[in-house]
Design a protein around this motif. Structure first.
Motif, PDB file in Angstrom:
ATOM      1  N   UNK A  97      63.800  74.395  95.910  1.00  0.00           N
ATOM      2  CA  UNK A  97      63.829  75.703  95.246  1.00  0.00           C
ATOM      3  C   UNK A  97      62.437  76.176  94.862  1.00  0.00           C
ATOM      4  N   UNK A  98      61.423  75.350  95.125  1.00  0.00           N
ATOM      5  CA  UNK A  98      60.034  75.665  94.809  1.00  0.00           C
ATOM      6  C   UNK A  98      59.856  76.074  93.342  1.00  0.00           C
ATOM      7  N   UNK A  99      60.222  75.176  92.450  1.00  0.00           N
ATOM      8  CA  UNK A  99      60.132  75.449  91.015  1.00  0.00           C
ATOM      9  C   UNK A  99      59.201  74.443  90.343  1.00  0.00           C
ATOM     10  N   UNK A 100      58.237  74.954  89.592  1.00  0.00           N
ATOM     11  CA  UNK A 100      57.364  74.099  88.785  1.00  0.00           C
ATOM     12  C   UNK A 100      58.097  73.709  87.497  1.00  0.00           C
ATOM     13  N   UNK A 101      57.473  72.829  86.704  1.00  0.00           N
ATOM     14  CA  UNK A 101      58.077  72.448  85.416  1.00  0.00           C
ATOM     15  C   UNK A 101      58.241  73.685  84.532  1.00  0.00           C
ATOM     16  N   UNK A 102      57.237  74.562  84.531  1.00  0.00           N
ATOM     17  CA  UNK A 102      57.343  75.776  83.708  1.00  0.00           C
ATOM     18  C   UNK A 102      58.481  76.670  84.185  1.00  0.00           C
ATOM     19  N   UNK A 103      58.671  76.752  85.510  1.00  0.00           N
ATOM     20  CA  UNK A 103      59.796  77.549  86.032  1.00  0.00           C
ATOM     21  C   UNK A 103      61.133  76.978  85.553  1.00  0.00           C
ATOM     22  N   UNK A 104      61.212  75.636  85.476  1.00  0.00           N
ATOM     23  CA  UNK A 104      62.489  74.998  85.113  1.00  0.00           C
ATOM     24  C   UNK A 104      62.782  75.087  83.619  1.00  0.00           C
ATOM     25  N   UNK A 105      61.727  75.240  82.801  1.00  0.00           N
ATOM     26  CA  UNK A 105      61.945  75.315  81.350  1.00  0.00           C
ATOM     27  C   UNK A 105      62.600  76.650  81.016  1.00  0.00           C
ATOM     28  N   UNK A 106      63.760  76.575  80.378  1.00  0.00           N
ATOM     29  CA  UNK A 106      64.491  77.810  80.073  1.00  0.00           C
ATOM     30  C   UNK A 106      64.017  78.425  78.764  1.00  0.00           C
ATOM     31  N   UNK A 107      63.776  77.607  77.752  1.00  0.00           N
ATOM     32  CA  UNK A 107      63.325  78.107  76.443  1.00  0.00           C
ATOM     33  C   UNK A 107      62.488  77.040  75.765  1.00  0.00           C
ATOM     34  N   UNK A 108      61.502  77.452  74.961  1.00  0.00           N
ATOM     35  CA  UNK A 108      60.742  76.451  74.223  1.00  0.00           C
ATOM     36  C   UNK A 108      61.472  76.086  72.923  1.00  0.00           C
ATOM     37  N   UNK A 109      60.939  75.068  72.247  1.00  0.00           N
ATOM     38  CA  UNK A 109      61.620  74.537  71.067  1.00  0.00           C
ATOM     39  C   UNK A 109      61.778  75.604  69.979  1.00  0.00           C
ATOM     40  N   UNK A 110      60.753  76.453  69.796  1.00  0.00           N
ATOM     41  CA  UNK A 110      60.813  77.485  68.770  1.00  0.00           C
ATOM     42  C   UNK A 110      61.944  78.469  69.024  1.00  0.00           C
ATOM     43  N   UNK A 111      62.060  78.925  70.263  1.00  0.00           N
ATOM     44  CA  UNK A 111      63.139  79.869  70.597  1.00  0.00           C
ATOM     45  C   UNK A 111      64.498  79.210  70.453  1.00  0.00           C
ATOM     46  N   UNK A 112      64.592  77.939  70.839  1.00  0.00           N
ATOM     47  CA  UNK A 112      65.870  77.236  70.680  1.00  0.00           C
ATOM     48  C   UNK A 112      66.233  77.169  69.203  1.00  0.00           C
ATOM     49  N   UNK A 113      65.237  76.860  68.362  1.00  0.00           N
ATOM     50  CA  UNK A 113      65.487  76.769  66.929  1.00  0.00           C
ATOM     51  C   UNK A 113      66.010  78.088  66.366  1.00  0.00           C
ATOM     52  N   UNK A 114      65.382  79.192  66.781  1.00  0.00           N
ATOM     53  CA  UNK A 114      65.846  80.504  66.291  1.00  0.00           C
ATOM     54  C   UNK A 114      67.265  80.788  66.762  1.00  0.00           C
ATOM     55  N   UNK A 115      67.529  80.508  68.042  1.00  0.00           N
ATOM     56  CA  UNK A 115      68.857  80.787  68.578  1.00  0.00           C
ATOM     57  C   UNK A 115      69.928  79.958  67.865  1.00  0.00           C
TER      58      UNK A 115
END
Ligand code: FAD
Length: 388
Positions: free
Chosen positions: A54-72
Motif C-alpha cells: 500500500x506504500x504507507x510510511x509509519x506516519x501514513x499509518x498513524x491515525x491520531x496522536x496521543x493528544x488527539x486520542x486523549x481529547x476524543x
C-alpha cells in the motif's frame, strides 16, 4: 477514595484504545487514564504487514496522536511511560522511576505480546528486525532505505512471515524465507493449503527453505550471510525475524497476579487480583490465548459494560482468521486443539478447500485458499462458537 479514583488502562494498542472507546459509550464522566510505553499514536497493527503493497510510511499509518486520542476519549494519555510495578493490595501503580504512584478504582492490563527472539549468533544481529509496533515499523522502513536493501531473509513462515514475504515481493524485493517446519503457515494450515500459499508466493519469485533453523547472521563484504543448520547459507541485505509472539506477562507476574501462557482471567476478564482486568494479546481468557483483533473487540465490548456497572461475560463466536497474502488469499478457522476429526480436501491448483469434520459429520474447522475464500461466510455459519 476509590469512588473517584480513575479507571486506568495500561496499553494503547487496539485493545487499550478499543476498550476506552467502548467505555465512553457507557460512561462519560469517570476519570480515565491510559498509560503506554510507546508514543501513544493510534494505528491498526495488521496494516504493518501491508506497508509496501500500500506504500504507507509509519506516519501514513498513524491515525491520531496521543493528544488527539486523549481529547476524543476525554482521557489523559501518558506516553513513553513504562509501568514497572502494581501494588494490588493498595490499588496503586508505580510509574517510571517509581516516584509517581497512581491510585486506580479499576485497572486494565492491555499490554500486548512480545516477539519471540530465536537464539541466533553472529556479528550481524543489529540487522535482524522484528516489526511488532509502529515504532519498530519506522525503524525497519528507515533501515531498508539506508542500507539500499534489495534482498530480505525472513525467519519464520507463519502468518507474519508469509504476510511480510508477500508484502516485500510486492515492494520489488527479493525474499528467502526459512521455517523449521514443512510448509507455509504450518501451525495454522493443513499441508495442502500451506503448499498452495507456498507455490503462489514462489510463482511471484519468493524462495522458501523448509526444515532448517537459522543459527547465525554475520556481516560480509556488502551484506549479510544467514547460516542455516543444514549447512546452507543465504546472502541477504537485511533479516526480518517473525517466529511468533508471546503474551506480556512479566508485569503481572512481578505483581503477584496469576499467569499461565497469558495473564489468566475468567469470562468477566477479571484477573486473580481484585479490580484488575486483562484483555488483548496479553490475556488468557478462560483458557484461550487468541492474538487477533476479533477477540479483543469482543472483549472490549463486554469489559466496557462490566466497568460501567453491568457485569458482562465475553463470548466468542467462530472467528476465522484472514491472512493478508494477496498472491493467495487465505481464511482459516483452525479446529479446537485435540478435537477428534479428519481433514478432507478439494484441490484445484492453488485453490484449496479443506474441511475438518468429526465422525458425525459436524464441521469443526476449515482452511480456504485462493478462490475458495469466497465460501467463508457459508462455512463460518456452520461452525460452532469458540466460547458460546
Ligand atoms: P499492542 O498493540 O501490542 O499494545 C500493547 C500496548 O501495551 C502498547 O501501547 C505498549 O506500549 C503497552 N505496554 C506494554 N508494556 C507496558 C508497560 N510495562 N507499561 C506501559 N505500557 C506498556 N490480527 C488480526 O486479527 N488480523 C490480522 O490481519 C493481523 N495482522 C497482523 C500483522 C502483524 C504484522 C502483526 C504484528 C499482528 C497482526 N495481527 C492481526 C494481530 C493483532 O494486530 C494483535 O492481536 C493486536 O493488535 C493486539 O493489540 P493489543 O492492544 O493487545 O497489543
Amino acid at each position: 477514595d476509590t469512588v473517584h479514583a480513575p479507571v486506568v488502562i495500561l496499553g494503547t494498542g487496539l485493545a487499550g484504545y478499543g476498550l476506552a472507546k467502548e467505555f465512553r459509550k457507557h460512561d462519560q464522566d469517570t476519570p480515565l487514564i491510559l498509560i503506554t510505553a510507546d508514543d501513544g499514536r493510534s494505528y491498526s497493527k495488521p496494516m504493518l504487514s501491508t506497508g509496501f503493497t500500500k506504500d504507507m510510511s509509519a506516519d501514513d499509518l498513524a491515525q491520531m496522536d496521543a493528544g488527539s486520542m486523549g481529547r476524543m476519549l476525554k482521557a489523559s494519555v501518558w506516553t513513553m511511560t513504562k509501568v514497572g510495578e502494581i501494588d494490588t493490595a493498595n490499588q496503586l501503580i508505580k510509574v517510571g522511576d517509581a516516584q509517581t504512584a497512581v491510585h486506580y478504582s479499576k485497572l486494565v492490563l492491555a499490554l500486548g505480546a512480545d516477539v519471540i527472539r530465536p537464539p541466533i549468533e553472529g556479528d550481524g544481529l543489529d540487522k535482524v528486525y522484528s516489526v511488532n509496533d509502529l515504532m519498530d515499523y519506522d525503524d525497519f522502513r528507515t533501515a531498508i532505505k539506508k542500507n539500499e536493501v534489495r534482498k530480505v531473509c525472513l525467519i519464520g513462515g507463519g502468518l507474519i512471515g508469509c504476510e511480510y514475504t508477500n508484502d516485500l515481493i510486492n515492494g520489488g524485493f527479493e525474499t528467502e524465507t526459512v521455517d523449521p517446519l514443512g510448509h507455509c503457515l504450518p501451525t495454522l494450515l493443513p499441508e495442502p493449503a500451506g503448499r498452495a500459499v507456498q507455490s503462489a508466493l514462489e510463482e511471484k519469485g519468493a524462495r522458501f527453505h523448509f526444515g532448517p533453523l537459522v543459527t547465525a547472521v554475520n556481516n560480509t563484504d556488502g551484506g549479510l550471510a544467514v547460516t542455516l543448520n543444514n549447512g546452507e547459507t543465504i546472502a541477504a541485505d537485511l533479516v526480518v525475524s517473525a517466529v511468533g509472539v508471546r503474551p506480556r506477562i512479566d508485569l503481572a507476574q512481578a505483581s503477584g497476579i496469576d499467569t499461565n501462557r497469558g495473564i489468566t482471567t475468567n469470562r468477566l476478564l477479571e484477573t486473580s487480583a481484585p479490580n484488575v482486568y486483562a484483555m488483548g494479546d496479553c490475556a488468557e481468557v478462560n483458557g484461550h490465548v487468541l492474538v487477533y483483533v476479533a477477540p479483543l473487540m469482543a472483549q472490549a465490548r463486554a469489559l466496557a459494560k462490566t466497568l460501567s456497572g453491568e457485569p458482562t461475560e465475553v463470548s466468542y463466536p467462530a472467528m476465522p482468521v484472514t491472512i493478508k497474502t494477496p498472491a493467495c488469499p487465505v481464511t482459516v478457522a483452525p479446529p479446537p486443539q485435540g478435537a477428534a476429526g479428519e481433514w478432507s480436501f478439494e484441490i484445484d491448483g492453488n485453490n484449496v478447500k479443506g474441511e475438518y469434520r468429526d465422525a458425525a459429520g459436524t464441521l469443526l474447522g476449515f482452511a480456504l485458499t485462493g478462490d475458495t475464500t469466497r465460501q467463508k461466510m457459508a462455512l463460518q455459519k456452520e461452525l460452532p462458537a469458540i466460547m458460546p
